[in-house]
Design an enzyme around this catalytic site. Structure first.
Site, PDB file in Angstrom:
ATOM      1  N   GLU A  24       0.892  -1.139   0.344  1.00 54.32           N
ATOM      2  CA  GLU A  24      -0.016  -0.177  -0.072  1.00 54.32           C
ATOM      3  C   GLU A  24       0.816   0.634   0.373  1.00 54.32           C
ATOM      4  OE1 GLU A  24      -2.528  -0.364   3.381  1.00 54.32           O
ATOM      5  OE2 GLU A  24      -3.128  -2.813   2.826  1.00 54.32           O
ATOM      6  N   PRO A  25       1.064   1.842  -1.040  1.00 54.25           N
ATOM      7  CA  PRO A  25       1.853   2.835  -1.437  1.00 54.25           C
ATOM      8  C   PRO A  25       1.700   3.966  -0.461  1.00 54.25           C
ATOM      9  CG  PRO A  25       1.730   2.234  -3.449  1.00 54.25           C
ATOM     10  CD  PRO A  25       0.619   1.376  -2.566  1.00 54.25           C
TER      11      PRO A  25
ATOM     12  N   CYS B 104      -8.104  32.200  12.782  1.00 58.86           N
ATOM     13  CA  CYS B 104      -8.098  33.092  14.007  1.00 58.86           C
ATOM     14  C   CYS B 104      -7.333  31.823  15.298  1.00 58.86           C
ATOM     15  CB  CYS B 104      -9.468  33.315  14.449  1.00 58.86           C
ATOM     16  SG  CYS B 104      -9.964  34.819  16.364  1.00 58.86           S
TER      17      CYS B 104
END
Length: 467
Positions: free
Chosen positions: A319-320, A394
């Site tokens: 799973e890269p 903010c």
């Protein structure tokens, strides 16, 4: 090259106002090819171009801020992993970034697909992605999500708890379904990455421990269940991993577990998923391995371990993670204000505020992830100044790029591009401060497509049931 901890210079003992790895560029207009997708270059006017299109013109047409995906680069990286690891199965990480068009690209390039929510699964199924090439992750899959996966015929469910096994058994019993599963294990490998994205040590939420025997118990339970087919085991040591050292330990422990299971049950399980989470270059300090190098090293590791345990090499999956879509994307912003502040020792830093921030990239605020940036709308011959690119929210921690050298004439109205923004930017974006999320455009060979349109205030109000 030494890699800075993924949490960034904030965790390093340095006396200078910038991290030790950051150097003043010789040419501030140059683009480091390690950081940018294949189809990015500066045009004659100095503005960045992606796939032949000017980013300045794209922002004029589609507004600011926005995300851009270089489709050709995405496809090249997908094909690179597919070919380097063939005949192993390569799973694209839906959680990194997924739309219906991206699911089509993944399908067309011959990759498999990992999903970890009902929404990601629904996206894939909506474009006809074959469920036999989908795996479903998640440490707390709901009954509804499991039912959705089982009914669709998802090829494998990566099981993460005894509670989940019980849910699967009940659903199969009630509906006459059959489930194919992998057991997610924690092999006890301490990956060299940030605590929040290291996933194979014992004290975290994922998987069954090999050390205390929980993994074997879960495997046996699935093995004897009448409606569950146990395919093998799954291991994942973390994300943003730059070498294969940790995989060697994980492979040794998972192959030993497969051997012990065979000795206990007489069954040799056919599959092993080694995970992946391969790193990408966010800054000039990062030097990720190529798919060919990763493949060569991982194949050697697996073959050695299989011989050592007198077992056949199982069907391997990897799973890269971010390594496919991450480098293919960039984020584009417009400068709103520029402010110079005095630092200790007589140094100064220029604060460059842009029209995005932690709502469209939470990673720097979440774990001080480092990024790079360039002036995107023009070139400059001015000296560079130490700068910090901040957002409009903010929050004092609303920082997009902690430290970068930008031309001293940076001014309101200029455009800033942040490379390596394809993974976990839009995927983790929020509406903080009631900010609509930016659009995602894909660019290829002079053409642009809208993958996700810009949100509007009307979209936000549509969810508000007050009067």
């Amino acid at each position: 090259m030494t890699h800075m901890h993924v949490a960034g210079a904030i965790h390093a003992d340095v006396s200078t106002p910038s991290p030790q790895w950051l150097h003043r560029p010789v040419d501030p207009n140059a683009l480091d090819p390690a950081l940018w997708s294949c189809c990015v270059a500066r045009g004659d006017d100095g503005a960045l171009r992606v796939g032949g299109l000017s980013v300045a013109e794209l922002l004029a047409d589609y507004g600011s801020p926005l995300y851009l995906i270089d489709e050709r680069d995405f496809r090249n990286r997908a094909a690179g992993f597919r070919d380097a690891f063939d005949p192993w199965h390569v799973y694209y990480a839906g959680k990194a970034f997924l739309t219906r068009m991206v699911a089509r690209w993944v399908d067309q390039e011959g990759l498999f697909l990992d999903v970890c929510s009902g929404g990601e699964l629904a996206t894939a199924l909506s474009v006809g992605f074959h469920p036999e090439r989908i795996g479903m992750h998640g440490n707390n899959k709901s009954t509804e999500e499991l039912a959705m996966a089982l009914e669709a015929g998802v090829a494998r469910i990566i099981v993460d708890s005894m509670d989940e096994i019980a849910r699967i058994e009940q659903l199969c019993h009630d509906h006459g379904w059959k489930a194919s599963v992998l057991i997610r294990v924690t092999p006890g490998v301490e990956a060299h990455t940030h605590e929040y994205i290291a996933t194979a040590h014992e004290d975290q939420k994922f998987g069954f421990s090999i050390t205390n025997g929980a993994a074997m118990v879960a495997m046996v339970r699935c093995h004897v269940a009448s409606d569950i087919e146990l395919l093998g085991i799954h291991s994942h040591i973390g994300s943003q991993i730059f070498d294969t050292g940790g995989f060697e330990v994980a492979a040794r422990r998972t192959m030993k577990l497969l051997r012990q299971f065979k000795e206990a049950t007489g069954t040799e399980l056919p599959e092993l998923d080694l995970g992946g989470g391969f790193g990408i270059a966010y800054t000039s300090n990062d030097s990720p391995a190529t798919p060919d190098t990763l493949s060569r090293n991982l194949r050697e590791i697996v073959e050695i371990e299989a011989r050592g345990h007198a077992m056949k090499v199982p069907q391997i999956s990897i799973e890269p993670g971010r390594a496919i879509v991450g480098p293919s994307g960039m984020a584009l912003y417009t400068v709103g204000t520029v402010k110079t502040v005095d630092l200790e020792g007589g140094a100064q830093r220029v604060y460059v505020s842009v029209d995005g921030g932690m709502s469209d990239n939470i990673r720097p605020a979440l774990y001080a992830a480092e990024y790079s940036a360039v002036l995107a709308s023009r070139t400059s011959q001015e000296d560079t100044v130490l700068s910090r690119i901040v957002g409009k929210h903010c929050e004092g921690g609303d920082i997009l790029v902690h430290d970068v050298f930008l031309p001293s004439d940076i001014a309101p109205g200029d455009l800033i591009a942040v490379p390596a923004s394809g993974a976990y930017s839009r995927a983790m974006a929020s509406n903080y401060n009631h900010t609509p999320r930016p659009p995602v455009l894909s660019v290829a060979d002079g053409a642009v497509s809208v993958l996700l349109r810009r949100e509007t205030f009307d979209d936000l109000m549509a969810l508000d049931m007050g009067e």
